[in-house]
Write an enzyme that holds these catalytic residues in place. Structure first.
Site, short mmCIF file in Angstrom:
data_model
loop_
_atom_site.label_atom_id
_atom_site.label_comp_id
_atom_site.label_asym_id
_atom_site.label_seq_id
_atom_site.Cartn_x
_atom_site.Cartn_y
_atom_site.Cartn_z
CE LYS A 53 9.48 1.19 -3.53
NZ LYS A 53 9.38 2.34 -4.43
CD GLN A 97 7.54 5.42 -3.80
OE1 GLN A 97 8.60 4.80 -3.67
NE2 GLN A 97 6.50 4.89 -4.43
CG ASP A 120 12.89 3.87 -8.82
OD1 ASP A 120 12.35 2.77 -8.58
OD2 ASP A 120 12.68 4.89 -8.16
N1 GUN Z 1 5.77 5.03 -7.60
C1 GUN Z 1 5.11 3.93 -8.05
N2 GUN Z 1 5.97 2.96 -8.39
C2 GUN Z 1 7.22 3.45 -8.18
C3 GUN Z 1 8.52 2.91 -8.35
O1 GUN Z 1 8.72 1.78 -8.78
N3 GUN Z 1 9.54 3.75 -7.99
C4 GUN Z 1 9.34 5.01 -7.53
N4 GUN Z 1 10.41 5.75 -7.23
N5 GUN Z 1 8.14 5.53 -7.37
C5 GUN Z 1 7.09 4.75 -7.69
#
Ligand code: GUN
Length: 281
Positions: A53, A97, A120
């Site tokens: 990211k 996350q 998200d």
């Molecule tokens: N953990 C697995 N996929 C995601 C996601 O798309 N966003 C976040 N914040 N955590 C994750």
């Protein structure tokens, strides 16, 4: 003959377009687009996701603010940090996350992120607005899948779509997007009976189960479009999806590979969400 839904190639193209938009935003507003990424603990998969990211932010010109916090951080300390981050006007999007360590109530932490910074798309308000088909920040993986389908001119209208998996992150928002796209949608999960027969009805099959090669050729209709959200290791430790790709592919009209399908699209949609958040700030 099947066609690959190439998320890697589409991501590259979309990120190039976004780069131009981000540069224009920066010039016009005299401000960078800012995205905060908060990682708690040492989950190896989460560390990889977060690294990717942050790398994507650099690629498109978004300023990333990374917070690496210890596994044993107190819930109240994490909440204090999130409160501080969401107040920062230079930060347009905030992402925590998941998963968080067990001693932390994830819902409580996520509830601190205001709707317009919730890149998200996990907040109750964004999920609610998605259900109402209103303008909102949409969860990145389902949004990326819709974009991947659209890029090949695949219409969801009137199609029978089957989503296997009912998570808040993928299954549920995916079903909503497909409904908003005029598909007839069924969501199946671990308690569904006759899963195989049900999957065989699908024109569009979305596999978001989290089990290596769970979808086998006998579960797929001839000519189906198969989208694989899984990210697993097979018996030899090799990266694989929820779909038994080698045996399923010849039955499909379109199929996503793992890696290089849904994964890159998820991160690209996150970048677009950060830009969306900045534009509306
Ligand atoms: N953990 C697995 N996929 C995601 C996601 O798309 N966003 C976040 N914040 N955590 C994750």
């Amino acid at each position: 003959m099947y066609k690959i839904l190439d998320g890697k190639a589409l991501s590259l193209e979309k990120r190039e377009n976004l780069k131009v938009l981000v540069a224009k935003y920066e010039k016009e507003r005299n401000q960078r687009v800012g995205l905060a990424v908060i990682l708690v603990g040492n989950n190896p998969a989460s560390q990889v996701y977060v690294r990717n990211k942050i790398k994507a932010c650099e690629e498109v010109g978004i300023k990333s603010y990374a917070y690496y916090l210890p596994e044993d951080i107190k819930e109240s300390d994490l909440c204090d940090l999130v409160k501080e981050v969401v107040e920062n006007p230079a930060i347009h999007g905030v992402l925590v996350q998941l998963p968080l360590p067990k001693h932390i109530n994830a819902d409580k932490v996520l509830a601190l992120i205001p709707r317009k910074k919730d890149v998200d798309g996990f907040s109750e308000e964004n999920i609610g607005r998605l259900c109402m088909n209103e303008d909102c920040l949409v969860a990145c993986t389902p949004n990326g899948i819709m974009s991947l389908l659209a890029s090949e001119g695949i219409s969801t209208m009137g199609k029978k779509a089957v989503v296997v998996g009912r998570s808040n992150i993928v299954g549920k928002p995916m079903a909503m997007l497909l409904i908003n796209g005029d598909a007839t949608v069924t969501v199946y999960h671990s308690k569904t009976k006759n899963l195989k027969e049900e999957c065989l009805q699908a024109d569009i099959l979305i596999a978001a189960i989290g089990k290596a090669k769970f979808i086998t050729a006998d579960m797929v209709k001839e000519g189906a479009i198969v989208v694989d959200v899984g990210m697993n290791r097979d018996e030899n430790g090799k990266l694989c999806g929820d779909v038994d790709f080698e045996n399923v592919k010849d039955k499909c009209s379109y199929i996503t590979p793992v890696p290089g399908g849904v994964g890159p699209m998820t991160i690209t949609m996150l970048m677009f969400n950060a830009y969306w958040a900045a534009i509306r700030s």
